[in-house]
Design a protein around this motif. Structure first.
Motif, PDB file in Angstrom:
ATOM      1  N   MET A   1       3.260  -1.148 -10.779  1.00  0.00           N
ATOM      2  CA  MET A   1       2.405  -0.122 -10.193  1.00  0.00           C
ATOM      3  C   MET A   1       2.683  -0.082  -8.689  1.00  0.00           C
ATOM      4  SD  MET A   1      -1.755   0.025 -10.024  1.00  0.00           S
ATOM      5  CE  MET A   1      -2.014   0.526 -11.694  1.00  0.00           C
ATOM      6  N   THR A   2       2.899   1.103  -8.134  1.00  0.00           N
ATOM      7  CA  THR A   2       3.143   1.237  -6.706  1.00  0.00           C
ATOM      8  C   THR A   2       1.836   1.451  -5.968  1.00  0.00           C
ATOM      9  OG1 THR A   2       3.462   3.610  -6.866  1.00  0.00           O
ATOM     10  CG2 THR A   2       5.429   2.231  -7.069  1.00  0.00           C
ATOM     11  N   VAL A   3       1.816   1.058  -4.711  1.00  0.00           N
ATOM     12  CA  VAL A   3       0.637   1.211  -3.872  1.00  0.00           C
ATOM     13  C   VAL A   3       0.621   2.646  -3.357  1.00  0.00           C
ATOM     14  CG1 VAL A   3      -0.554   0.376  -1.827  1.00  0.00           C
ATOM     15  CG2 VAL A   3       0.796  -1.206  -3.201  1.00  0.00           C
ATOM     16  N   PRO A   4      -0.455   3.400  -3.632  1.00  0.00           N
ATOM     17  CA  PRO A   4      -0.493   4.791  -3.166  1.00  0.00           C
ATOM     18  C   PRO A   4      -0.632   4.878  -1.648  1.00  0.00           C
ATOM     19  CG  PRO A   4      -2.492   4.224  -4.411  1.00  0.00           C
ATOM     20  CD  PRO A   4      -1.613   3.029  -4.417  1.00  0.00           C
ATOM     21  N   ASP A   5      -0.082   5.946  -1.060  1.00  0.00           N
ATOM     22  CA  ASP A   5      -0.261   6.190   0.366  1.00  0.00           C
ATOM     23  C   ASP A   5      -1.744   6.241   0.683  1.00  0.00           C
ATOM     24  OD1 ASP A   5       2.504   8.492   1.002  1.00  0.00           O
ATOM     25  OD2 ASP A   5       2.420   6.312   0.975  1.00  0.00           O
ATOM     26  N   GLY A   6      -2.148   5.600   1.753  1.00  0.00           N
ATOM     27  CA  GLY A   6      -3.537   5.621   2.174  1.00  0.00           C
ATOM     28  C   GLY A   6      -4.398   4.547   1.552  1.00  0.00           C
ATOM     29  N   ALA A   7      -3.829   3.739   0.648  1.00  0.00           N
ATOM     30  CA  ALA A   7      -4.619   2.690  -0.004  1.00  0.00           C
ATOM     31  C   ALA A   7      -4.979   1.600   0.997  1.00  0.00           C
ATOM     32  CB  ALA A   7      -3.828   2.083  -1.163  1.00  0.00           C
ATOM     33  N   GLN A   8      -6.205   1.110   0.902  1.00  0.00           N
ATOM     34  CA  GLN A   8      -6.644   0.014   1.759  1.00  0.00           C
ATOM     35  C   GLN A   8      -6.017  -1.278   1.256  1.00  0.00           C
ATOM     36  OE1 GLN A   8     -10.877  -0.603   1.881  1.00  0.00           O
ATOM     37  NE2 GLN A   8     -10.697  -2.435   3.128  1.00  0.00           N
ATOM     38  N   LEU A   9      -5.431  -2.047   2.194  1.00  0.00           N
ATOM     39  CA  LEU A   9      -4.842  -3.330   1.851  1.00  0.00           C
ATOM     40  C   LEU A   9      -5.733  -4.455   2.346  1.00  0.00           C
ATOM     41  CD1 LEU A   9      -1.034  -2.915   2.650  1.00  0.00           C
ATOM     42  CD2 LEU A   9      -2.161  -2.816   0.442  1.00  0.00           C
ATOM     43  N   SER A  10      -5.646  -5.590   1.679  1.00  0.00           N
ATOM     44  CA  SER A  10      -6.351  -6.776   2.126  1.00  0.00           C
ATOM     45  C   SER A  10      -5.757  -7.230   3.454  1.00  0.00           C
ATOM     46  CB  SER A  10      -6.241  -7.887   1.086  1.00  0.00           C
ATOM     47  OG  SER A  10      -4.881  -8.219   0.880  1.00  0.00           O
ATOM     48  N   GLU A  11      -6.486  -8.093   4.176  1.00  0.00           N
ATOM     49  CA  GLU A  11      -6.003  -8.552   5.476  1.00  0.00           C
ATOM     50  C   GLU A  11      -4.647  -9.231   5.377  1.00  0.00           C
ATOM     51  OE1 GLU A  11     -10.369  -9.311   7.469  1.00  0.00           O
ATOM     52  OE2 GLU A  11      -8.794 -10.765   7.802  1.00  0.00           O
ATOM     53  N   ASP A  12      -4.394  -9.931   4.293  1.00  0.00           N
ATOM     54  CA  ASP A  12      -3.110 -10.611   4.142  1.00  0.00           C
ATOM     55  C   ASP A  12      -2.032  -9.680   3.607  1.00  0.00           C
ATOM     56  OD1 ASP A  12      -3.861 -12.484   1.069  1.00  0.00           O
ATOM     57  OD2 ASP A  12      -3.785 -10.345   1.469  1.00  0.00           O
ATOM     58  N   GLY A  13      -2.399  -8.459   3.227  1.00  0.00           N
ATOM     59  CA  GLY A  13      -1.439  -7.470   2.747  1.00  0.00           C
ATOM     60  C   GLY A  13      -0.947  -7.692   1.337  1.00  0.00           C
ATOM     61  N   LYS A  14      -1.557  -8.618   0.618  1.00  0.00           N
ATOM     62  CA  LYS A  14      -1.088  -8.944  -0.727  1.00  0.00           C
ATOM     63  C   LYS A  14      -1.814  -8.179  -1.829  1.00  0.00           C
ATOM     64  CE  LYS A  14       0.501 -13.519   0.568  1.00  0.00           C
ATOM     65  NZ  LYS A  14       0.414 -14.945   0.330  1.00  0.00           N
ATOM     66  N   PRO A  24      -2.816  -6.438  -7.073  1.00  0.00           N
ATOM     67  CA  PRO A  24      -1.740  -7.082  -6.308  1.00  0.00           C
ATOM     68  C   PRO A  24      -0.696  -6.065  -5.851  1.00  0.00           C
ATOM     69  CG  PRO A  24      -1.535  -7.592  -8.635  1.00  0.00           C
ATOM     70  CD  PRO A  24      -2.819  -6.827  -8.478  1.00  0.00           C
ATOM     71  N   VAL A  25      -0.201  -6.269  -4.635  1.00  0.00           N
ATOM     72  CA  VAL A  25       0.890  -5.456  -4.119  1.00  0.00           C
ATOM     73  C   VAL A  25       2.170  -5.997  -4.741  1.00  0.00           C
ATOM     74  CG1 VAL A  25       2.206  -4.849  -2.050  1.00  0.00           C
ATOM     75  CG2 VAL A  25      -0.289  -4.937  -1.961  1.00  0.00           C
ATOM     76  N   GLU A  31      10.167  -1.740   1.578  1.00  0.00           N
ATOM     77  CA  GLU A  31      10.041  -1.809   3.022  1.00  0.00           C
ATOM     78  C   GLU A  31       8.674  -2.327   3.446  1.00  0.00           C
ATOM     79  OE1 GLU A  31      10.833   2.003   4.727  1.00  0.00           O
ATOM     80  OE2 GLU A  31      12.413   2.397   3.291  1.00  0.00           O
ATOM     81  N   GLN A  32       8.676  -3.053   4.562  1.00  0.00           N
ATOM     82  CA  GLN A  32       7.424  -3.515   5.128  1.00  0.00           C
ATOM     83  C   GLN A  32       6.919  -2.449   6.099  1.00  0.00           C
ATOM     84  OE1 GLN A  32       7.620  -7.451   6.644  1.00  0.00           O
ATOM     85  NE2 GLN A  32       5.637  -7.360   7.589  1.00  0.00           N
ATOM     86  N   THR A  33       5.634  -2.170   6.051  1.00  0.00           N
ATOM     87  CA  THR A  33       5.051  -1.152   6.903  1.00  0.00           C
ATOM     88  C   THR A  33       4.766  -1.740   8.276  1.00  0.00           C
ATOM     89  OG1 THR A  33       4.039  -0.153   4.967  1.00  0.00           O
ATOM     90  CG2 THR A  33       3.183   0.515   7.091  1.00  0.00           C
ATOM     91  N   GLU A  34       5.179  -1.031   9.334  1.00  0.00           N
ATOM     92  CA  GLU A  34       4.968  -1.478  10.691  1.00  0.00           C
ATOM     93  C   GLU A  34       3.710  -0.821  11.261  1.00  0.00           C
ATOM     94  OE1 GLU A  34       8.380  -1.012  13.183  1.00  0.00           O
ATOM     95  OE2 GLU A  34       9.741  -1.623  11.598  1.00  0.00           O
ATOM     96  N   VAL A  35       3.026  -1.541  12.169  1.00  0.00           N
ATOM     97  CA  VAL A  35       1.840  -1.006  12.831  1.00  0.00           C
ATOM     98  C   VAL A  35       2.226   0.290  13.547  1.00  0.00           C
ATOM     99  CG1 VAL A  35       0.129  -1.419  14.631  1.00  0.00           C
ATOM    100  CG2 VAL A  35       0.785  -3.267  13.105  1.00  0.00           C
TER     101      VAL A  35
END
Length: 162
Positions: A1-14, A24-25, A31-35
């Motif tokens: 399952m892919t993470v949809p655009d705009g989905a809230q991630l946990s602080e650890d990003g997992k 789970p991500v 690719e890793q998302t940059e700030v």
């Protein structure tokens, strides 16, 4: 399952929030998302822990409007680099450096910058900005003096803050 655009991630990003439960991500997630990165549709901006709306309550620092305001002043900057906080930080830093120069040094830098030489600010011996800085690249893409580019940036920043 892919993470949809705009989905809230946990602080650890997992993990991401699907609206009712944490999922789970995928580890092959690519690719890793940059700030500061914008989503593919340009409507969301990654703040390091979750996607924030670009238009919303202005919490993005007006970056969507900043790109247009800079373009109106003749400074073309990519949308993903139009982070108002970052642009303000670079603007303040370069302005303070420029204001500390003597008149002769200002004249030299202004003459160089009118010919696209703004990149000299990233030269290790000058050391004002990091190599490849998007605001300085936008300055270099014009025939403005460094002083004029700084003035235009200041006006654009004021415009989006009002």
């Amino acid at each position: 399952m892919t993470v949809p655009d705009g989905a809230q991630l946990s602080e650890d990003g997992k993990y991401w929030w699907d609206g009712s439960d944490w999922q789970p991500v995928p580890e092959d997630g690519g690719e890793q998302t940059e700030v500061g990165q914008l989503s593919d549709d340009g409507q969301w901006k990654w703040d390091g822990s979750q996607w924030q709306p670009v238009d919303g309550d202005g919490s993005d620092g007006g970056s969507g409007d900043l790109q247009g305001a800079l373009a109106d002043k003749g400074l073309d900057i990519p949308a993903d680099a139009a982070d108002a906080d970052y642009i303000k930080q670079v603007y303040d830093h370069v302005s303070n450096w420029y204001d500390g120069l003597g008149d002769d040094d200002k004249a030299i830098f202004d003459a160089l910058s009118q010919q696209g030489g703004d990149q000299i600010l990233a030269d290790p011996e000058v050391g004002v900005v990091a190599d490849g800085d998007p605001l300085i690249a936008a300055f270099a893409g014009t025939d403005k003096t460094l002083g004029e580019s700084l003035q235009a940036t200041g006006e654009a920043l004021e415009q989006v803050q009002s």
